[in-house]
Design a protein around this motif. Structure first.
Motif, PDB file in Angstrom:
ATOM      1  N   TYR A 122       0.831  -1.205   0.000  1.00 58.73           N
ATOM      2  CA  TYR A 122       0.000   0.000   0.000  1.00 58.73           C
ATOM      3  C   TYR A 122       0.865   1.255   0.000  1.00 58.73           C
ATOM      4  O   TYR A 122       0.478   2.288  -0.549  1.00 58.73           O
ATOM      5  CB  TYR A 122      -0.911  -0.023   1.228  1.00 58.73           C
ATOM      6  N   PHE A 123       2.058   1.186   0.633  1.00 63.34           N
ATOM      7  CA  PHE A 123       2.927   2.351   0.722  1.00 63.34           C
ATOM      8  C   PHE A 123       3.704   2.604  -0.568  1.00 63.34           C
ATOM      9  O   PHE A 123       4.416   3.587  -0.681  1.00 63.34           O
ATOM     10  CB  PHE A 123       3.924   2.170   1.876  1.00 63.34           C
ATOM     11  N   ASN A 124       3.634   1.665  -1.519  1.00 68.98           N
ATOM     12  CA  ASN A 124       4.423   1.779  -2.740  1.00 68.98           C
ATOM     13  C   ASN A 124       3.532   1.710  -3.975  1.00 68.98           C
ATOM     14  O   ASN A 124       3.855   1.050  -4.957  1.00 68.98           O
ATOM     15  CB  ASN A 124       5.477   0.666  -2.787  1.00 68.98           C
ATOM     16  N   GLN A 125       2.399   2.390  -3.935  1.00 69.66           N
ATOM     17  CA  GLN A 125       1.508   2.361  -5.074  1.00 69.66           C
ATOM     18  C   GLN A 125       2.104   3.184  -6.219  1.00 69.66           C
ATOM     19  O   GLN A 125       2.636   4.265  -6.004  1.00 69.66           O
ATOM     20  CB  GLN A 125       0.138   2.918  -4.677  1.00 69.66           C
ATOM     21  N   PRO A 126       2.035   2.659  -7.450  1.00 71.72           N
ATOM     22  CA  PRO A 126       2.616   3.373  -8.590  1.00 71.72           C
ATOM     23  C   PRO A 126       1.800   4.607  -8.948  1.00 71.72           C
ATOM     24  O   PRO A 126       0.572   4.550  -9.039  1.00 71.72           O
ATOM     25  CB  PRO A 126       2.582   2.331  -9.702  1.00 71.72           C
ATOM     26  N   VAL A 127       2.493   5.717  -9.151  1.00 67.06           N
ATOM     27  CA  VAL A 127       1.830   6.950  -9.570  1.00 67.06           C
ATOM     28  C   VAL A 127       2.431   7.491 -10.868  1.00 67.06           C
ATOM     29  O   VAL A 127       1.968   8.485 -11.386  1.00 67.06           O
ATOM     30  CB  VAL A 127       1.934   8.031  -8.466  1.00 67.06           C
TER      31      VAL A 127
END
Length: 460
Positions: free
Chosen positions: A22-27
Protein backbone atom coordinates in the motif's frame (compact mmCIF):
# COMPACT_ATOMS: atom_id res chain seq x y z
CA UNK A 1 -17.52 13.30 15.39
CA UNK A 2 -14.74 11.80 17.53
CA UNK A 3 -16.24 8.37 17.05
CA UNK A 4 -16.28 8.81 13.27
CA UNK A 5 -12.65 9.87 13.19
CA UNK A 6 -11.60 7.00 15.44
CA UNK A 7 -13.44 4.48 13.30
CA UNK A 8 -11.89 5.87 10.12
CA UNK A 9 -8.39 5.82 11.58
CA UNK A 10 -8.85 2.28 12.83
CA UNK A 11 -10.04 1.02 9.44
CA UNK A 12 -7.11 2.65 7.66
CA UNK A 13 -4.57 1.32 10.16
CA UNK A 14 -5.92 -2.21 9.76
CA UNK A 15 -5.65 -1.88 5.99
CA UNK A 16 -2.14 -0.48 5.96
CA UNK A 17 -0.76 -2.91 8.52
CA UNK A 18 -1.97 -5.81 6.40
CA UNK A 19 -0.25 -4.85 3.17
CA UNK A 20 3.15 -3.21 2.75
CA UNK A 21 2.49 -2.71 -0.96
CA UNK A 22 0.00 0.00 0.00
CA UNK A 23 2.93 2.35 0.72
CA UNK A 24 4.42 1.78 -2.74
CA UNK A 25 1.51 2.36 -5.07
CA UNK A 26 2.62 3.37 -8.59
CA UNK A 27 1.83 6.95 -9.57
CA UNK A 28 4.12 7.25 -12.60
CA UNK A 29 5.75 5.01 -15.24
CA UNK A 30 8.89 3.23 -14.07
CA UNK A 31 12.00 2.42 -16.14
CA UNK A 32 13.14 -1.09 -17.01
CA UNK A 33 15.06 -2.80 -14.26
CA UNK A 34 17.10 -5.94 -13.71
CA UNK A 35 14.80 -8.83 -12.84
CA UNK A 36 13.88 -9.65 -9.26
CA UNK A 37 15.46 -12.56 -7.45
CA UNK A 38 13.72 -15.11 -5.24
CA UNK A 39 14.51 -16.57 -1.84
CA UNK A 40 16.41 -19.47 -3.48
CA UNK A 41 18.53 -17.39 -5.87
CA UNK A 42 21.07 -16.37 -3.24
CA UNK A 43 21.48 -19.97 -2.07
CA UNK A 44 22.19 -21.16 -5.62
CA UNK A 45 24.79 -18.44 -6.11
CA UNK A 46 26.51 -19.18 -2.78
CA UNK A 47 26.41 -22.98 -2.74
CA UNK A 48 29.91 -24.55 -2.42
CA UNK A 49 31.58 -24.98 -5.79
CA UNK A 50 31.62 -28.39 -7.52
CA UNK A 51 34.74 -30.44 -8.12
CA UNK A 52 33.89 -30.20 -11.84
CA UNK A 53 30.87 -28.61 -13.56
CA UNK A 54 28.57 -31.05 -15.34
CA UNK A 55 27.72 -30.40 -19.00
CA UNK A 56 23.94 -30.62 -19.36
CA UNK A 57 21.51 -30.17 -22.20
CA UNK A 58 17.95 -28.87 -21.91
CA UNK A 59 15.87 -29.45 -25.02
CA UNK A 60 12.51 -28.32 -23.72
CA UNK A 61 11.27 -27.71 -20.19
CA UNK A 62 7.71 -26.94 -21.16
CA UNK A 63 4.26 -26.20 -19.86
CA UNK A 64 2.45 -29.55 -19.73
CA UNK A 65 -0.64 -28.29 -17.91
CA UNK A 66 -2.73 -27.20 -20.90
CA UNK A 67 -4.21 -24.67 -18.50
CA UNK A 68 -5.64 -21.31 -19.58
CA UNK A 69 -6.22 -18.28 -17.40
CA UNK A 70 -9.40 -18.20 -15.38
CA UNK A 71 -11.72 -15.29 -16.17
CA UNK A 72 -15.06 -14.45 -14.59
CA UNK A 73 -16.88 -13.95 -17.88
CA UNK A 74 -16.19 -15.39 -21.31
CA UNK A 75 -13.07 -17.27 -22.33
CA UNK A 76 -9.42 -16.51 -22.94
CA UNK A 77 -6.62 -18.05 -24.97
CA UNK A 78 -3.88 -16.79 -22.64
CA UNK A 79 -2.05 -19.59 -20.86
CA UNK A 80 -2.05 -19.72 -17.08
CA UNK A 81 1.76 -20.04 -16.85
CA UNK A 82 4.57 -18.41 -18.86
CA UNK A 83 5.94 -20.42 -21.79
CA UNK A 84 9.60 -19.60 -21.14
CA UNK A 85 10.34 -22.16 -18.43
CA UNK A 86 13.33 -23.52 -20.40
CA UNK A 87 15.03 -20.14 -20.23
CA UNK A 88 14.35 -19.90 -16.48
CA UNK A 89 15.87 -23.35 -15.94
CA UNK A 90 19.02 -22.48 -17.92
CA UNK A 91 19.43 -19.28 -15.88
CA UNK A 92 19.12 -21.26 -12.63
CA UNK A 93 21.74 -23.76 -13.89
CA UNK A 94 24.11 -20.90 -14.70
CA UNK A 95 23.60 -19.26 -11.29
CA UNK A 96 24.47 -22.46 -9.47
CA UNK A 97 27.90 -22.84 -11.22
CA UNK A 98 27.38 -26.60 -10.92
CA UNK A 99 26.34 -27.09 -14.52
CA UNK A 100 27.50 -25.98 -17.94
CA UNK A 101 24.29 -25.70 -19.96
CA UNK A 102 24.59 -26.04 -23.73
CA UNK A 103 22.17 -24.79 -26.38
CA UNK A 104 19.66 -27.45 -27.36
CA UNK A 105 16.28 -25.70 -27.39
CA UNK A 106 17.07 -23.99 -30.73
CA UNK A 107 19.73 -26.39 -31.96
CA UNK A 108 18.64 -26.00 -35.58
CA UNK A 109 19.44 -22.27 -35.46
CA UNK A 110 22.91 -23.01 -34.12
CA UNK A 111 23.61 -25.63 -36.81
CA UNK A 112 22.35 -23.32 -39.56
CA UNK A 113 24.66 -20.56 -38.36
CA UNK A 114 27.67 -22.90 -38.40
CA UNK A 115 26.77 -23.94 -41.95
CA UNK A 116 26.59 -20.26 -42.94
CA UNK A 117 30.09 -19.73 -41.54
CA UNK A 118 31.47 -22.66 -43.55
CA UNK A 119 29.75 -21.62 -46.80
CA UNK A 120 30.86 -17.99 -46.40
CA UNK A 121 34.48 -19.02 -45.90
CA UNK A 122 34.36 -21.26 -48.96
CA UNK A 123 32.67 -18.60 -51.10
CA UNK A 124 35.18 -15.82 -50.31
CA UNK A 125 38.36 -17.84 -50.02
CA UNK A 126 37.65 -20.51 -52.62
CA UNK A 127 39.68 -22.98 -50.65
CA UNK A 128 39.04 -24.17 -47.11
CA UNK A 129 42.30 -26.03 -46.77
CA UNK A 130 44.03 -23.09 -45.08
CA UNK A 131 41.13 -22.13 -42.81
CA UNK A 132 40.87 -23.44 -39.26
CA UNK A 133 38.00 -25.81 -38.66
CA UNK A 134 35.14 -24.71 -36.47
CA UNK A 135 35.59 -26.10 -32.95
CA UNK A 136 33.37 -29.10 -32.20
CA UNK A 137 30.14 -28.64 -30.33
CA UNK A 138 30.02 -29.69 -26.71
CA UNK A 139 27.91 -32.75 -26.03
CA UNK A 140 25.94 -33.29 -22.87
CA UNK A 141 26.66 -36.04 -20.40
CA UNK A 142 23.27 -35.43 -18.80
CA UNK A 143 19.94 -34.29 -20.20
CA UNK A 144 17.49 -32.42 -17.99
CA UNK A 145 13.86 -33.24 -18.72
CA UNK A 146 10.49 -32.53 -17.13
CA UNK A 147 8.23 -29.52 -17.04
CA UNK A 148 5.39 -27.71 -15.33
CA UNK A 149 2.91 -30.52 -14.85
CA UNK A 150 0.13 -28.86 -12.86
CA UNK A 151 -1.53 -25.49 -12.30
CA UNK A 152 -4.39 -25.68 -9.78
CA UNK A 153 -6.58 -22.62 -9.41
CA UNK A 154 -8.36 -21.58 -6.23
CA UNK A 155 -7.10 -24.39 -4.03
CA UNK A 156 -8.25 -22.24 -1.12
CA UNK A 157 -10.16 -18.96 -0.91
CA UNK A 158 -11.40 -16.98 2.05
CA UNK A 159 -11.32 -13.72 3.95
CA UNK A 160 -12.63 -11.81 6.91
CA UNK A 161 -13.96 -8.37 7.72
CA UNK A 162 -15.91 -6.24 10.16
CA UNK A 163 -18.19 -3.23 9.93
CA UNK A 164 -19.71 -1.08 12.66
CA UNK A 165 -21.90 1.98 12.16
CA UNK A 166 -20.78 2.37 8.56
CA UNK A 167 -17.01 2.01 9.27
CA UNK A 168 -15.07 -1.14 8.56
CA UNK A 169 -12.69 -3.09 6.42
CA UNK A 170 -12.25 -6.53 4.90
CA UNK A 171 -9.69 -8.76 3.26
CA UNK A 172 -9.99 -11.60 0.78
CA UNK A 173 -7.38 -14.05 -0.43
CA UNK A 174 -6.95 -16.80 -2.98
CA UNK A 175 -4.23 -19.38 -3.50
CA UNK A 176 -3.27 -21.13 -6.72
CA UNK A 177 -0.60 -23.85 -6.95
CA UNK A 178 1.97 -24.89 -9.53
CA UNK A 179 3.90 -28.16 -9.57
CA UNK A 180 7.07 -28.99 -11.51
CA UNK A 181 9.12 -32.16 -12.01
CA UNK A 182 12.79 -32.17 -13.01
CA UNK A 183 14.79 -35.29 -13.88
CA UNK A 184 18.40 -35.96 -14.86
CA UNK A 185 18.98 -38.57 -17.59
CA UNK A 186 22.35 -40.11 -18.48
CA UNK A 187 23.09 -39.78 -22.20
CA UNK A 188 25.43 -42.80 -22.16
CA UNK A 189 22.82 -45.39 -21.18
CA UNK A 190 19.50 -43.52 -20.81
CA UNK A 191 19.30 -44.20 -17.08
CA UNK A 192 17.25 -41.74 -15.03
CA UNK A 193 19.72 -40.65 -12.37
CA UNK A 194 17.46 -38.51 -10.19
CA UNK A 195 13.94 -37.05 -10.18
CA UNK A 196 12.85 -34.14 -7.98
CA UNK A 197 9.42 -32.64 -7.44
CA UNK A 198 8.62 -29.12 -6.21
CA UNK A 199 5.37 -27.24 -5.66
CA UNK A 200 4.77 -23.54 -5.03
CA UNK A 201 1.63 -21.63 -4.05
CA UNK A 202 0.66 -18.32 -5.67
CA UNK A 203 -1.11 -15.83 -3.41
CA UNK A 204 -3.60 -13.15 -4.39
CA UNK A 205 -4.92 -10.68 -1.81
CA UNK A 206 -7.49 -7.89 -1.75
CA UNK A 207 -7.83 -5.46 1.16
CA UNK A 208 -10.23 -2.57 1.56
CA UNK A 209 -11.45 -0.12 4.20
CA UNK A 210 -14.40 2.25 4.01
CA UNK A 211 -16.43 4.74 6.00
CA UNK A 212 -20.05 5.65 5.22
CA UNK A 213 -21.54 8.04 7.79
CA UNK A 214 -23.91 10.97 8.12
CA UNK A 215 -21.92 13.53 10.05
CA UNK A 216 -24.94 15.79 10.38
CA UNK A 217 -28.20 16.57 8.61
CA UNK A 218 -27.75 16.31 4.81
CA UNK A 219 -23.98 15.90 5.23
CA UNK A 220 -22.73 12.46 4.20
CA UNK A 221 -19.09 11.41 4.61
CA UNK A 222 -17.94 8.54 2.40
CA UNK A 223 -14.32 7.33 2.28
CA UNK A 224 -12.92 4.24 0.55
CA UNK A 225 -9.42 2.85 0.12
CA UNK A 226 -8.07 -0.52 -0.87
CA UNK A 227 -5.49 -2.51 -2.74
CA UNK A 228 -5.25 -5.82 -4.59
CA UNK A 229 -1.96 -7.69 -4.77
CA UNK A 230 -1.21 -10.73 -6.97
CA UNK A 231 2.00 -12.70 -6.68
CA UNK A 232 3.61 -12.82 -10.17
CA UNK A 233 3.32 -16.28 -11.74
CA UNK A 234 6.73 -15.85 -13.37
CA UNK A 235 8.46 -15.33 -10.01
CA UNK A 236 6.61 -18.31 -8.54
CA UNK A 237 7.79 -20.55 -11.38
CA UNK A 238 11.32 -19.15 -11.12
CA UNK A 239 11.35 -19.91 -7.39
CA UNK A 240 10.09 -23.46 -7.97
CA UNK A 241 12.67 -24.12 -10.72
CA UNK A 242 15.53 -22.79 -8.59
CA UNK A 243 14.35 -24.94 -5.71
CA UNK A 244 14.30 -27.96 -8.03
CA UNK A 245 17.87 -27.26 -9.19
CA UNK A 246 18.97 -26.95 -5.56
CA UNK A 247 17.32 -30.29 -4.73
CA UNK A 248 18.89 -31.93 -7.80
CA UNK A 249 22.37 -30.75 -6.76
CA UNK A 250 22.15 -31.87 -3.13
CA UNK A 251 20.38 -35.18 -3.79
CA UNK A 252 22.99 -35.85 -6.48
CA UNK A 253 25.70 -35.26 -3.86
CA UNK A 254 23.92 -37.68 -1.53
CA UNK A 255 23.81 -40.36 -4.27
CA UNK A 256 27.49 -39.77 -5.20
CA UNK A 257 26.64 -38.52 -8.69
CA UNK A 258 28.92 -35.50 -8.14
CA UNK A 259 30.74 -33.76 -5.31
CA UNK A 260 31.79 -30.37 -3.99
CA UNK A 261 35.37 -29.24 -4.48
CA UNK A 262 35.80 -29.13 -0.67
CA UNK A 263 35.32 -32.85 -0.23
CA UNK A 264 33.38 -35.27 1.95
CA UNK A 265 33.00 -33.09 5.05
CA UNK A 266 31.29 -30.30 3.11
CA UNK A 267 29.15 -32.85 1.26
CA UNK A 268 27.87 -34.33 4.51
CA UNK A 269 27.11 -30.92 6.04
CA UNK A 270 25.08 -29.79 3.00
CA UNK A 271 23.19 -33.08 2.78
CA UNK A 272 22.36 -33.08 6.52
CA UNK A 273 20.99 -29.53 6.37
CA UNK A 274 18.95 -30.34 3.27
CA UNK A 275 17.53 -33.58 4.70
CA UNK A 276 16.44 -31.77 7.86
CA UNK A 277 14.52 -29.22 5.79
CA UNK A 278 13.19 -31.93 3.48
CA UNK A 279 11.84 -33.94 6.42
CA UNK A 280 10.03 -30.89 7.76
CA UNK A 281 8.53 -30.07 4.35
CA UNK A 282 7.47 -33.68 3.77
CA UNK A 283 5.63 -33.53 7.11
CA UNK A 284 3.68 -30.47 5.93
CA UNK A 285 0.50 -31.24 4.03
CA UNK A 286 -1.45 -29.08 1.61
CA UNK A 287 -2.75 -25.81 3.12
CA UNK A 288 0.43 -25.65 5.23
CA UNK A 289 -0.75 -28.23 7.74
CA UNK A 290 2.25 -29.21 9.84
CA UNK A 291 2.46 -32.92 10.62
CA UNK A 292 4.09 -34.43 13.70
CA UNK A 293 7.09 -36.67 13.12
CA UNK A 294 6.16 -38.90 16.07
CA UNK A 295 3.21 -39.71 18.33
CA UNK A 296 4.19 -40.96 21.78
CA UNK A 297 2.42 -43.59 23.87
CA UNK A 298 2.03 -41.86 27.27
CA UNK A 299 1.07 -38.37 28.39
CA UNK A 300 0.96 -36.48 31.66
CA UNK A 301 -0.99 -33.23 31.95
CA UNK A 302 -1.21 -30.41 34.48
CA UNK A 303 -4.25 -28.12 34.35
CA UNK A 304 -5.69 -25.00 35.90
CA UNK A 305 -9.49 -25.09 36.22
CA UNK A 306 -12.40 -22.68 36.47
CA UNK A 307 -15.52 -24.59 37.64
CA UNK A 308 -19.03 -23.13 37.62
CA UNK A 309 -21.57 -24.92 39.83
CA UNK A 310 -25.08 -25.03 38.40
CA UNK A 311 -27.12 -25.80 41.49
CA UNK A 312 -29.88 -24.06 43.41
CA UNK A 313 -28.24 -20.63 43.74
CA UNK A 314 -29.46 -18.09 41.21
CA UNK A 315 -26.10 -16.29 41.29
CA UNK A 316 -23.37 -18.41 39.71
CA UNK A 317 -19.69 -17.50 39.69
CA UNK A 318 -16.41 -18.90 38.42
CA UNK A 319 -14.44 -20.87 40.97
CA UNK A 320 -10.85 -22.08 40.90
CA UNK A 321 -8.95 -25.33 40.96
CA UNK A 322 -6.44 -27.55 39.27
CA UNK A 323 -5.91 -31.09 38.11
CA UNK A 324 -3.62 -33.85 36.90
CA UNK A 325 -4.23 -36.33 34.12
CA UNK A 326 -2.44 -39.42 32.84
CA UNK A 327 -3.34 -40.87 29.43
CA UNK A 328 -2.35 -44.08 27.68
CA UNK A 329 -2.71 -43.93 23.89
CA UNK A 330 -4.13 -47.11 22.41
CA UNK A 331 -3.63 -45.65 18.92
CA UNK A 332 -2.63 -42.25 17.52
CA UNK A 333 -6.28 -41.14 17.87
CA UNK A 334 -7.70 -43.09 20.81
CA UNK A 335 -6.57 -42.89 24.45
CA UNK A 336 -7.75 -43.92 27.87
CA UNK A 337 -6.98 -41.67 30.82
CA UNK A 338 -7.30 -41.13 34.54
CA UNK A 339 -7.90 -37.60 35.82
CA UNK A 340 -8.01 -36.11 39.30
CA UNK A 341 -9.10 -32.53 40.03
CA UNK A 342 -9.44 -30.15 42.93
CA UNK A 343 -12.53 -27.95 42.52
CA UNK A 344 -13.38 -24.92 44.65
CA UNK A 345 -16.98 -23.92 43.89
CA UNK A 346 -18.44 -20.49 44.66
CA UNK A 347 -21.94 -19.07 44.28
CA UNK A 348 -24.73 -17.08 45.86
CA UNK A 349 -23.61 -14.34 48.23
CA UNK A 350 -21.10 -16.32 50.29
CA UNK A 351 -21.18 -19.98 49.28
CA UNK A 352 -17.78 -21.66 48.88
CA UNK A 353 -17.03 -25.36 48.97
CA UNK A 354 -14.14 -27.66 47.91
CA UNK A 355 -14.49 -30.97 46.10
CA UNK A 356 -12.20 -33.63 44.71
CA UNK A 357 -13.15 -35.24 41.41
CA UNK A 358 -11.75 -38.39 39.82
CA UNK A 359 -12.71 -39.72 36.40
CA UNK A 360 -11.86 -42.55 34.06
CA UNK A 361 -11.96 -41.10 30.52
CA UNK A 362 -11.92 -42.20 26.91
CA UNK A 363 -10.51 -39.57 24.52
CA UNK A 364 -10.39 -39.14 20.77
CA UNK A 365 -7.94 -36.87 18.90
CA UNK A 366 -9.39 -35.85 15.55
CA UNK A 367 -6.13 -34.75 13.86
CA UNK A 368 -3.30 -36.48 15.75
CA UNK A 369 -0.55 -35.45 13.30
CA UNK A 370 -1.53 -31.77 13.05
CA UNK A 371 -0.12 -29.00 15.23
CA UNK A 372 -3.66 -27.82 16.04
CA UNK A 373 -6.30 -30.45 16.69
CA UNK A 374 -9.73 -30.79 18.37
CA UNK A 375 -9.97 -33.36 21.16
CA UNK A 376 -13.17 -34.87 22.56
CA UNK A 377 -13.50 -37.01 25.66
CA UNK A 378 -16.07 -38.60 27.97
CA UNK A 379 -16.00 -40.72 31.08
CA UNK A 380 -17.37 -41.59 34.50
CA UNK A 381 -16.20 -41.04 38.05
CA UNK A 382 -17.19 -39.35 41.27
CA UNK A 383 -17.11 -36.05 43.18
CA UNK A 384 -16.07 -36.13 46.84
CA UNK A 385 -16.85 -33.44 49.41
CA UNK A 386 -13.66 -32.22 51.11
CA UNK A 387 -15.51 -30.07 53.66
CA UNK A 388 -17.49 -31.23 56.67
CA UNK A 389 -20.95 -32.21 55.32
CA UNK A 390 -24.04 -30.55 56.76
CA UNK A 391 -25.71 -33.10 59.12
CA UNK A 392 -29.16 -31.63 58.38
CA UNK A 393 -28.94 -32.48 54.64
CA UNK A 394 -31.19 -35.36 53.64
CA UNK A 395 -28.93 -36.23 50.69
CA UNK A 396 -25.25 -37.10 50.47
CA UNK A 397 -23.00 -34.37 49.03
CA UNK A 398 -20.67 -36.97 47.47
CA UNK A 399 -21.87 -38.67 44.33
CA UNK A 400 -21.35 -40.33 40.98
CA UNK A 401 -20.72 -38.10 37.95
CA UNK A 402 -20.63 -38.36 34.16
CA UNK A 403 -18.20 -36.09 32.34
CA UNK A 404 -17.87 -35.11 28.68
CA UNK A 405 -15.99 -32.25 27.04
CA UNK A 406 -14.21 -30.69 24.09
CA UNK A 407 -10.69 -29.27 24.00
CA UNK A 408 -8.37 -27.68 21.49
CA UNK A 409 -4.75 -28.77 21.58
CA UNK A 410 -1.73 -27.03 20.11
CA UNK A 411 1.35 -29.23 19.79
CA UNK A 412 4.56 -27.23 20.15
CA UNK A 413 6.47 -30.44 19.38
CA UNK A 414 5.82 -34.20 19.80
CA UNK A 415 6.60 -33.93 23.54
CA UNK A 416 4.75 -30.75 24.62
CA UNK A 417 1.29 -29.39 23.90
CA UNK A 418 -1.04 -26.69 25.20
CA UNK A 419 -4.69 -27.53 25.85
CA UNK A 420 -7.73 -25.32 26.39
CA UNK A 421 -11.24 -26.68 26.75
CA UNK A 422 -14.62 -26.91 28.44
CA UNK A 423 -16.60 -29.79 29.86
CA UNK A 424 -19.93 -30.64 31.45
CA UNK A 425 -20.29 -32.80 34.56
CA UNK A 426 -23.60 -34.38 35.60
CA UNK A 427 -23.74 -35.63 39.18
CA UNK A 428 -26.08 -38.00 41.01
CA UNK A 429 -26.65 -35.68 43.98
CA UNK A 430 -28.57 -32.48 44.62
CA UNK A 431 -26.58 -31.58 47.73
CA UNK A 432 -23.34 -30.20 46.30
CA UNK A 433 -24.40 -26.64 47.22
CA UNK A 434 -25.83 -27.74 50.61
CA UNK A 435 -29.37 -27.12 49.35
CA UNK A 436 -31.91 -29.77 48.39
CA UNK A 437 -34.48 -28.24 46.05
CA UNK A 438 -36.48 -29.52 43.12
CA UNK A 439 -36.03 -32.80 41.24
CA UNK A 440 -32.91 -31.94 39.22
CA UNK A 441 -29.48 -33.00 40.50
CA UNK A 442 -26.65 -30.49 40.62
CA UNK A 443 -24.19 -30.31 37.74
CA UNK A 444 -21.24 -28.11 36.91
CA UNK A 445 -19.24 -26.76 34.01
CA UNK A 446 -15.48 -26.76 34.09
CA UNK A 447 -13.08 -24.72 31.95
CA UNK A 448 -9.41 -25.64 31.83
CA UNK A 449 -6.05 -24.48 30.52
CA UNK A 450 -3.02 -26.70 30.82
CA UNK A 451 0.16 -28.29 29.51
CA UNK A 452 0.60 -31.90 28.45
CA UNK A 453 3.92 -33.75 28.32
CA UNK A 454 4.19 -36.92 26.20
CA UNK A 455 6.75 -39.69 26.40
CA UNK A 456 7.30 -43.34 25.60
CA UNK A 457 7.11 -45.43 22.42
CA UNK A 458 6.44 -43.83 19.04
CA UNK A 459 3.05 -44.87 17.63
CA UNK A 460 3.28 -43.18 14.20
Amino acid sequence: MKFIKSSLYLAIVVLLSGCGAYFNQPVAPTPARIGETTSTTDFLKNIPQPSEPVVVGVYNFKDQTGQYKNVENGSTFSTAVPQGATTMLIKALEDSKWFTPIERENLSNLLNERNIIRSTRQEYTGDNSGQPNLPPLLYAGILLEGGIISYDSNIITGGYGARYFGAGGSTQYRQDRITIYLRAVSTSNGKILKTVYVSKTILSQALDASLFKYVKFQRLLEVETGITKNEPVQLAIQNAIENAVESLIIEGIEDNLWSTASGQETNEAIVAMYNSRKEEEENTLLYNRKQAQSILRHSFGVYGNGPVLNGDYSKKSLGAGGGLKYSYYLSPKLDIGLKGEYLNFTGGESFEKAYLSTNLLLGYTLLPLDNLTPYIYAGVGGVFDLDQPDPELSEDTTGFNVQYGLALKYNFNPQLSLSIGAENNHTATDGMDNIINGVRDDFYYNFHLGLEWRFGKNLK
